[in-house]
Enzyme design. Structure first.
Site, PDB file in Angstrom:
ATOM      1  N   GLU A 168       0.893  -1.163   0.000  1.00  0.00           N
ATOM      2  CA  GLU A 168       0.000   0.000   0.000  1.00  0.00           C
ATOM      3  C   GLU A 168       0.929   1.209   0.000  1.00  0.00           C
ATOM      4  OE1 GLU A 168      -1.424   3.062   1.035  1.00  0.00           O
ATOM      5  OE2 GLU A 168      -2.157   2.271   2.942  1.00  0.00           O
ATOM      6  N   CYS A 216      -2.183   8.772   3.007  1.00  0.00           N
ATOM      7  CA  CYS A 216      -2.142   8.310   1.618  1.00  0.00           C
ATOM      8  C   CYS A 216      -3.491   8.513   0.946  1.00  0.00           C
ATOM      9  CB  CYS A 216      -1.697   6.852   1.556  1.00  0.00           C
ATOM     10  SG  CYS A 216      -2.648   5.800   2.651  1.00  0.00           S
TER      11      CYS A 216
HETATM   12  O1  LIG Z   1      -2.230   6.524   4.975  1.00  0.00           O
HETATM   13  C1  LIG Z   1      -3.128   5.762   4.631  1.00  0.00           C
HETATM   14  C2  LIG Z   1      -4.124   5.030   5.489  1.00  0.00           C
HETATM   15  C3  LIG Z   1      -5.141   5.912   6.058  1.00  0.00           C
HETATM   16  C4  LIG Z   1      -6.343   5.199   6.618  1.00  0.00           C
HETATM   17  O2  LIG Z   1      -6.504   3.981   6.514  1.00  0.00           O
HETATM   18  O3  LIG Z   1      -7.200   5.889   7.159  1.00  0.00           O
END
Ligand SMILES: O=CCCC(=O)O
Length: 464
Positions: A234, A268
């Site tokens: 990811e 992200c």
């Molecule tokens: O940075 C990515 C993950 C953010 C999330 O799952 O809320």
């Protein structure tokens, strides 16, 4: 990078740690392998009991661990508390559902017969020790969304956390031990990035999951590929947030602010590129900029703070360079902007910023802005909105605002992303698959898809 807690609100180094040496790593790998041999035979009921106990302890620790996270990486304290609560929720979600998610599957009778079998089952068996390489931005959540399904599936975990969140990393190991897991079920490896490769090559490590930067993902995927080991990646995102004329513009602008600055803009799945239909562009831009200007930037330990410091000085420098590059190439700064207008606080703060008149040549068009900086684009119609949205190396999530169902269908058909959120902002949830396409990575976390990623999907064929 040293393994240390450095408070991004003032740059003070609070605690440093020695990286584990070869002997300690070997001890932990042996323990992981030995523990897996017995842990894999435990029942879902046993595993669920342990995970619920860990969730209960986490709830009790919420304020303490929230303060540790905020101290280590600067997220506003309210968001740190919410992160801890979300982890406990995901732990319970998997504790209660894993048995159903991993229940044996029975193919259709006609196919069983066609294969000459009297019975066929598909069973989800665990793989073994899984290495998790995790980032600092959601230091508890990123780990827990791997650990909860992995442990429920019967795997054991080895965590290489980001070097700037060692106290959170050690807390997670301790949490599982206090909950009653045997020592080898979940271990934190305090190691530097350079020590990951050898561990991944070790035969006892069966798979790896990484959330983080593209270079880190590429390194792990390439070693895992060489060793023929399963990975889930990811990586970054530069999610589009498309606003069409039929949308509720006030609400779209209000949510856009949260979608961009959540976690100090270091997520992200934060919306980063705001693509607005020309008919509503000015109305949206005015409200959005107004909202960004109204944010309270300051001490992340205070409840009233909306945006704290970035996690590191380097992170702020990288962001400044992106903004400066855009400025030099003709972007208009609607609010925030270059370093002179940085709030005069001792930590690594950066003001909420909105840039307009973005062109394809600007680095910020192609690269992920990891901080509270939004880019605004004008689209003449839906086709152009889709073109701009897809004109990115990333494909993590996407957001669209419209009340027109035909437009929703077009976006769902055409947006290159792992999810499409309509009239709302992207937010991960234990029940929904999470992951991306293109250079945002591959594989899925969360939901039934996530728990099955690290399973040996076994066909059991029985003759008459
Ligand atoms: O940075 C990515 C993950 C953010 C999330 O799952 O809320």
């Amino acid at each position: 990078m040293p393994i240390a807690t450095v408070n991004p609100a003032n740059g003070e180094t609070l605690k440093t740690y020695e990286a584990m040496g070869e002997e300690e790593i070997e001890r932990r790998l042996q323990l992981a392998e030995a523990t897996f041999r017995t842990y894999r035979t435990t029942t879902f009921v046993d595993r669920g009991r342990l995970l619920i106990q860990a969730a209960n302890l986490l709830d009790a620790d919420q304020e303490d661990i929230a303060r540790v996270m905020t101290t280590e990486m600067g997220k506003p304290i309210k968001q740190a508390r919410a992160e801890a609560a979300k982890c406990a929720k995901a732990m319970r979600w998997y504790a209660e559902r894993a048995e159903g998610l991993l229940a044996d599957e029975e193919p259709a009778d006609s196919d069983v017969k066609d294969s000459g079998a009297s019975r066929v089952r598909v069973r989800y068996r665990p793989l073994g020790p899984v290495l998790a390489v995790m980032p600092w931005n959601f230091p508890l959540w990123q780990v827990m969304r791997f650990a909860a399904p992995a442990l429920m599936a019967g795997n054991v975990g080895l965590l290489k956390h980001s070097s700037n969140v060692p106290q959170t990393a050690l807390y997670i190991e301790d949490l599982f031990h206090r909950a009653g897991y045997t020592e080898g079920c979940f271990q934190t490896l305090l190691i530097g990035a350079g020590q990951v490769d050898d561990i991944l090559r070790d035969e006892r490590v069966k798979a790896a999951t990484l959330t983080g930067s593209e270079p880190a993902g590429r390194a792990v995927a390439s070693t895992a590929g060489e060793m023929i080991k399963k990975t889930v990646l990811e990586l970054g995102g530069s999610d589009p947030y498309v606003v069409m004329p039929s949308a509720d513009i006030d609400r779209a602008a209000q949510i856009a602010v949260t979608a961009r600055v959540q976690n100090n803009g270091q997520s992200c799945i934060a919306a980063k590129r705001f693509i607005v239909h020309t008919d509503v562009y000015d109305a949206f831009a005015d409200r959005f900029v107004e909202g960004m200007k109204a944010l309270v930037v300051g001490d992340p330990m205070l409840d009233e703070t909306d945006v704290g410091p970035l996690s590191s000085e380097q992170g702020r420098t990288d962001l400044e360079e992106l903004v400066d590059d855009a400025g030099r190439s003709g972007a208009t700064v609607l609010c925030g902007g270059h370093r002179l207008r940085r709030p005069e606080l001792p930590g690594w703060y950066y003001p909420p910023t909105v840039l307009a008149d973005i062109t394809r040549e600007m680095r910020i068009h192609r690269e992920e802005a990891f901080g509270p900086v939004a880019t605004l684009y004008r689209a003449s119609d839906l086709d152009e909105a889709v073109l701009i949205a897809n004109d990115s190396p990333f494909g993590l999530s996407s957001n669209v605002w419209t009340r027109d169902e035909a437009e929703v269908d077009r976006f769902v058909r055409d947006l290159e992303a792992g999810s499409v959120y309509v009239n709302g902002m992207t937010a991960s949830h234990p029940a929904f698959p999470f992951g991306g396409v293109k250079r945002s990575g591959f594989g899925r976390e969360l939901s039934g898809h996530g728990i099955r990623e690290f399973c040996n999907i076994t066909t059991v064929w029985q003759g008459a």
